[in-house]
Write a protein that holds these residues in place. Structure first.
Motif, short mmCIF file in Angstrom:
data_model
loop_
_atom_site.label_atom_id
_atom_site.label_comp_id
_atom_site.label_asym_id
_atom_site.label_seq_id
_atom_site.Cartn_x
_atom_site.Cartn_y
_atom_site.Cartn_z
N THR A 127 0.84 -1.19 0.00
CA THR A 127 0.00 0.00 0.00
C THR A 127 0.87 1.24 0.00
N SER A 128 0.24 2.38 -0.17
CA SER A 128 0.93 3.67 -0.15
C SER A 128 0.32 4.52 0.95
N PRO A 129 0.70 4.28 2.20
CA PRO A 129 0.02 4.93 3.33
C PRO A 129 0.18 6.45 3.34
N LEU A 130 -0.89 7.12 3.74
CA LEU A 130 -0.89 8.57 3.93
C LEU A 130 -1.10 8.83 5.41
N GLU A 131 -0.13 9.47 6.05
CA GLU A 131 -0.19 9.70 7.50
C GLU A 131 0.21 11.13 7.82
N PRO A 132 -0.61 12.12 7.41
CA PRO A 132 -0.26 13.52 7.68
C PRO A 132 -0.22 13.81 9.17
N ALA A 133 0.85 14.46 9.59
CA ALA A 133 1.01 14.77 11.02
C ALA A 133 0.24 16.01 11.43
N ASP A 134 -0.02 16.90 10.48
CA ASP A 134 -0.74 18.14 10.77
C ASP A 134 -1.41 18.64 9.50
N ILE A 135 -2.11 19.74 9.62
CA ILE A 135 -2.86 20.26 8.48
C ILE A 135 -1.94 20.68 7.34
N ASP A 136 -0.79 21.25 7.67
CA ASP A 136 0.14 21.68 6.62
C ASP A 136 0.59 20.52 5.75
N ALA A 137 0.63 19.32 6.31
CA ALA A 137 1.05 18.15 5.53
C ALA A 137 0.06 17.82 4.43
N LEU A 138 -1.17 18.34 4.52
CA LEU A 138 -2.18 18.08 3.50
C LEU A 138 -1.86 18.79 2.19
N LYS A 139 -0.95 19.77 2.25
CA LYS A 139 -0.60 20.52 1.04
C LYS A 139 0.06 19.62 -0.01
N ASP A 140 0.57 18.47 0.40
CA ASP A 140 1.25 17.56 -0.52
C ASP A 140 0.22 16.73 -1.31
N GLU A 141 -0.82 17.40 -1.80
CA GLU A 141 -1.86 16.78 -2.62
C GLU A 141 -2.46 15.53 -1.97
N THR A 142 -2.62 15.59 -0.65
CA THR A 142 -3.05 14.42 0.11
C THR A 142 -4.46 13.97 -0.25
N PHE A 143 -5.38 14.91 -0.46
CA PHE A 143 -6.76 14.53 -0.80
C PHE A 143 -6.80 13.78 -2.13
#
Length: 299
Positions: A127-143
């Motif tokens: 898998t390719s896990p997504l584990e953002p530590a904070d809101i700023d980490a969402l900027k990396d096209e997380t959605f």
């Protein structure tokens, strides 16, 4: 510090019972108390009660208008990075702490559920896990990556099963090692004076922006990824040999695409379904005496 929900602080009045307190105390929905408290605090907020009824029809009309406009826009027109910067900015400044906490949790829990299925499959897949530590980490096209991960996982899993002539079945020995608490704290979420917007209102506001700044393919895929909730639930229930746990994982039939107009509401159901499934896996993990291993990668 996290706030004590009003429905808990006020106690029980038999002549005026709180529906939120009833939902919190009810144990038919398998959610940890802190998650249920955050969910119901957000759901009982003034923003959801008074603002959402006005935002929802406006947001849906905007989706229709944007769809018309995009007929005249190049099909590959997209500004995903700018979109995610705007989403992170809006979340940090206007969205409630409970909603932000639930949003961040969702990426962790979704990654763990996919990791559980991928590792316990008779044809294991990574898998390719997504584990953002904070809101700023969402900027990396997380959605966007979240939606891509889901479809890519379903394709890789079923290709692996077909290539080996196998079908998904009850796992002889279930590995729960990837199922754990994400370690995110509600108290770390932004608590500014303007952080009042509830989860459903925020999603309704952000959905037209998501449509505007992504390609039609990306937006359609994001909306229809919600219909894979049953698919993922079936995978997990099959591995566990426990089909009864599917009852609370419900977001319409995966083979019947729905209009994108209701994407905001269905996205909320998607988040709740993920919380429910993860909570069930944690309960079964405890029943099996298995212990999570935070240092172990999901893939």
């Amino acid at each position: 510090m996290s706030r004590t929900p009003d429905f808990l602080a006020q106690g029980h009045d038999e002549r005026d019972p709180s529906p939120w307190l009833a939902l919190y105390l009810d144990q038919s929905t398998p959610l940890p108390d802190e998650v249920k408290a955050a969910w119901l605090t957000d759901s009982s907020s003034g923003s959801r009660q008074y603002l959402l009824p006005f935002l929802r029809p406006v947001a849906r009309l905007t989706i229709i208008l944007i769809q018309v406009v995009k007929v005249f826009v190049p099909r590959n027109w997209s500004h995903s990075k700018l979109l995610h910067r705007l989403l992170a900015w809006g979340l940090k400044r206007f969205v409630s702490p409970e909603a932000n906490w639930l949003i961040l949790r969702h990426f962790h829990l979704g990654s763990q559920v996919l990791g559980f299925i991928g590792r316990n499959s008779p044809a294991p897949v990574g898998t390719s896990p997504l584990e953002p530590a904070d809101i700023d980490a969402l900027k990396d096209e997380t959605f966007l990556k979240h939606d891509l991960n889901l479809f890519n996982f379903v394709i890789r899993l079923n290709q692996a099963l077909r290539d080996k002539g196998l079908v998904l079945g009850k796992a002889p020995q279930v590995d729960f090692s990837m199922i754990r608490d994400p370690g995110l704290r509600l108290s770390d979420m932004p608590h500014g004076k303007l952080n009042f917007l509830d989860l459903q209102s925020a999603i309704e506001l952000f959905t037209p922006l998501y449509q505007l700044m992504l390609t039609d393919n990306d937006f359609w895929r994001a909306a229809n990824s919600l219909q894979l909730d049953e698919t993922i639930g079936i995978y997990a229930a099959t591995l566990l040999g426990a089909p009864e746990h599917l009852i609370l994982v419900n977001n319409k039939h995966p083979l019947v695409p729905l209009s994108t107009l209701r994407a905001g509401h269905r996205l909320v159901i998607h988040g709740l379904s993920t919380e429910m499934l993860h909570s069930l896996l944690r309960r079964m993990q405890a029943a099996h005496g298995a212990t999570p291993t935070p240092e172990q990668p999901l893939a």
